[in-house]
Design a protein around this motif. Structure first.
Motif, PDB file in Angstrom:
ATOM      1  N   SER A 113      21.730  56.680 -33.800  1.00  0.00           N
ATOM      2  CA  SER A 113      20.683  55.712 -33.484  1.00  0.00           C
ATOM      3  C   SER A 113      19.365  56.435 -33.238  1.00  0.00           C
ATOM      4  CB  SER A 113      21.072  54.898 -32.242  1.00  0.00           C
ATOM      5  OG  SER A 113      20.033  54.017 -31.877  1.00  0.00           O
ATOM      6  N   LEU A 114      18.384  56.160 -34.084  1.00  0.00           N
ATOM      7  CA  LEU A 114      17.038  56.705 -33.953  1.00  0.00           C
ATOM      8  C   LEU A 114      16.142  55.578 -33.457  1.00  0.00           C
ATOM      9  CD1 LEU A 114      15.330  59.329 -34.684  1.00  0.00           C
ATOM     10  CD2 LEU A 114      14.705  58.085 -36.764  1.00  0.00           C
ATOM     11  N   VAL A 115      15.508  55.754 -32.294  1.00  0.00           N
ATOM     12  CA  VAL A 115      14.755  54.658 -31.689  1.00  0.00           C
ATOM     13  C   VAL A 115      13.354  55.112 -31.290  1.00  0.00           C
ATOM     14  CG1 VAL A 115      16.847  53.559 -30.800  1.00  0.00           C
ATOM     15  CG2 VAL A 115      15.552  55.122 -29.327  1.00  0.00           C
ATOM     16  N   VAL A 116      12.453  54.140 -31.218  1.00  0.00           N
ATOM     17  CA  VAL A 116      11.152  54.332 -30.596  1.00  0.00           C
ATOM     18  C   VAL A 116      11.273  53.844 -29.162  1.00  0.00           C
ATOM     19  CG1 VAL A 116       8.715  53.688 -30.652  1.00  0.00           C
ATOM     20  CG2 VAL A 116       9.963  54.047 -32.792  1.00  0.00           C
ATOM     21  N   MET A 117      10.789  54.622 -28.220  1.00  0.00           N
ATOM     22  CA  MET A 117      11.005  54.313 -26.807  1.00  0.00           C
ATOM     23  C   MET A 117       9.869  54.889 -25.967  1.00  0.00           C
ATOM     24  SD  MET A 117      14.009  57.154 -26.079  1.00  0.00           S
ATOM     25  CE  MET A 117      14.022  56.958 -24.300  1.00  0.00           C
ATOM     26  N   THR A 118       9.770  54.443 -24.709  1.00  0.00           N
ATOM     27  CA  THR A 118       8.782  55.015 -23.809  1.00  0.00           C
ATOM     28  C   THR A 118       9.235  56.403 -23.352  1.00  0.00           C
ATOM     29  OG1 THR A 118       9.814  53.957 -21.887  1.00  0.00           O
ATOM     30  CG2 THR A 118       8.012  52.766 -22.971  1.00  0.00           C
ATOM     31  N   ARG A 119       8.251  57.234 -23.037  1.00  0.00           N
ATOM     32  CA  ARG A 119       8.562  58.570 -22.532  1.00  0.00           C
ATOM     33  C   ARG A 119       9.079  58.518 -21.091  1.00  0.00           C
ATOM     34  NH1 ARG A 119       6.368  62.781 -25.696  1.00  0.00           N
ATOM     35  NH2 ARG A 119       4.980  62.025 -27.354  1.00  0.00           N
ATOM     36  N   GLU A 120       8.627  57.536 -20.334  1.00  0.00           N
ATOM     37  CA  GLU A 120       9.013  57.426 -18.927  1.00  0.00           C
ATOM     38  C   GLU A 120       9.713  56.092 -18.675  1.00  0.00           C
ATOM     39  OE1 GLU A 120       8.653  59.907 -16.895  1.00  0.00           O
ATOM     40  OE2 GLU A 120       7.378  61.149 -18.192  1.00  0.00           O
ATOM     41  N   SER A 121      10.579  56.082 -17.674  1.00  0.00           N
ATOM     42  CA  SER A 121      11.215  54.839 -17.256  1.00  0.00           C
ATOM     43  C   SER A 121      10.192  53.928 -16.592  1.00  0.00           C
ATOM     44  CB  SER A 121      12.345  55.136 -16.272  1.00  0.00           C
ATOM     45  OG  SER A 121      13.339  55.938 -16.866  1.00  0.00           O
ATOM     46  N   LEU A 122      10.518  52.634 -16.552  1.00  0.00           N
ATOM     47  CA  LEU A 122       9.714  51.669 -15.814  1.00  0.00           C
ATOM     48  C   LEU A 122      10.493  51.250 -14.572  1.00  0.00           C
ATOM     49  CD1 LEU A 122       8.377  49.363 -18.703  1.00  0.00           C
ATOM     50  CD2 LEU A 122       7.286  51.378 -17.684  1.00  0.00           C
ATOM     51  N   THR A 123       9.765  50.973 -13.507  1.00  0.00           N
ATOM     52  CA  THR A 123      10.425  50.568 -12.273  1.00  0.00           C
ATOM     53  C   THR A 123       9.490  49.707 -11.443  1.00  0.00           C
ATOM     54  OG1 THR A 123      11.659  51.396 -10.351  1.00  0.00           O
ATOM     55  CG2 THR A 123       9.675  52.607 -10.961  1.00  0.00           C
ATOM     56  N   GLY A 124      10.059  48.847 -10.608  1.00  0.00           N
ATOM     57  CA  GLY A 124       9.261  48.040  -9.695  1.00  0.00           C
ATOM     58  C   GLY A 124       8.356  47.053 -10.402  1.00  0.00           C
ATOM     59  N   LYS A 125       7.106  46.973  -9.954  1.00  0.00           N
ATOM     60  CA  LYS A 125       6.111  46.067 -10.534  1.00  0.00           C
ATOM     61  C   LYS A 125       5.467  46.711 -11.754  1.00  0.00           C
ATOM     62  CE  LYS A 125       1.739  43.762  -9.376  1.00  0.00           C
ATOM     63  NZ  LYS A 125       0.748  43.507  -8.296  1.00  0.00           N
ATOM     64  N   VAL A 126       5.523  46.006 -12.891  1.00  0.00           N
ATOM     65  CA  VAL A 126       4.954  46.500 -14.152  1.00  0.00           C
ATOM     66  C   VAL A 126       3.975  45.446 -14.659  1.00  0.00           C
ATOM     67  CG1 VAL A 126       5.450  47.334 -16.470  1.00  0.00           C
ATOM     68  CG2 VAL A 126       7.124  47.698 -14.646  1.00  0.00           C
ATOM     69  N   THR A 127       2.713  45.814 -14.825  1.00  0.00           N
ATOM     70  CA  THR A 127       1.685  44.840 -15.170  1.00  0.00           C
ATOM     71  C   THR A 127       1.576  44.607 -16.672  1.00  0.00           C
ATOM     72  OG1 THR A 127      -0.104  46.467 -15.415  1.00  0.00           O
ATOM     73  CG2 THR A 127       0.344  45.640 -13.184  1.00  0.00           C
TER      74      THR A 127
END
Length: 218
Positions: A113-127
């Motif tokens: 599986s080759l995916v495009v993804m964020t470099r960092e995780s997201l957590t809490g409040k995300v605007t």
């Protein structure tokens, strides 16, 4: 999507069943051709990642061992806590073009599986703005993976797919009072659902954040 499928098809792995693991083999240059996007400064927030997915459950397979070899040279490779293959990007390695081997559990069939993804995780409040800045970068990398003319048929990235560990169940809360269900550890949220002045609240840190392509053919 045909162009993207063709580009990803070049990365198909050969594999064999061993006593302790299922082994996949790649050439370094084939992986490098996609992962080189990760060194481009225009993509500060997103990247291309290499994973293996359980063919039945679509959950991430563990990487038991990974390494490169070329003649007498041998080097172990690392994987992240969420089982992403961490391949060093180096022009000299591209020229040498070693073989890359990955072992996954023997009792599972794990698809490359080759995916495009964020470099960092997201957590809490995300605007809204946090998500909005990701989408053009994701779109550009998807089109680059698809090759020439891919911008004509690459589906539009409308939001993000949030993935959580351990098949989390629950909801992603929106600031407008609505919510999005988390099913089998995944939730999909569009920018339109969040709203320009809005935000989302996550129940826990994500393990992966991928593009959401609602118009893509299933």
């Amino acid at each position: 999507m045909k162009g993207i499928a063709l580009a990803l098809g070049l990365l198909c792995a050969s594999f064999s069943i061993h006593a302790t693991a299922q082994e996949y083999m790649f050439t370094y240059s084939k992986l490098y051709s996609s992962l080189k996007n990760n060194n481009k400064p225009e993509y500060p927030d997103v990247k291309v990642g290499v994973f293996f997915l359980n063919a039945d459950t679509k959950q991430l397979c563990s990487i038991e061992k990974a390494w490169m070899e070329k003649e007498e040279h041998y080097e172990l490779l690392e994987s992240s806590p969420n089982n992403e293959l961490l391949l060093p990007l180096d022009d000299n390695l591209k020229q040498a073009n070693p073989l890359v081997f990955v072992d996954t559990p023997k009792d599972l069939r794990c698809d490359f599986s080759l995916v495009v993804m964020t470099r960092e995780s997201l957590t809490g409040k995300v605007t809204y703005n946090d998500i909005e800045k990701l989408l053009p970068q994701m779109q550009d990398i998807l089109e680059s993976l698809g090759g020439m003319f891919s911008s004509w048929f690459t589906p539009e990235v409308a939001g993000v797919t949030l993935e959580f560990a351990n098949n989390l169940s629950g909801v992603v809360s929106l600031s407008n009072g609505n919510s999005v269900q988390i099913v089998n550890g995944k939730a999909q949220v569009t920018l339109d659902e969040i709203g320009k002045e809005g935000w989302i609240t996550l129940p826990e840190k994500t393990i992966r954040v991928l593009p959401y392509l609602p118009t893509a053919k299933k």
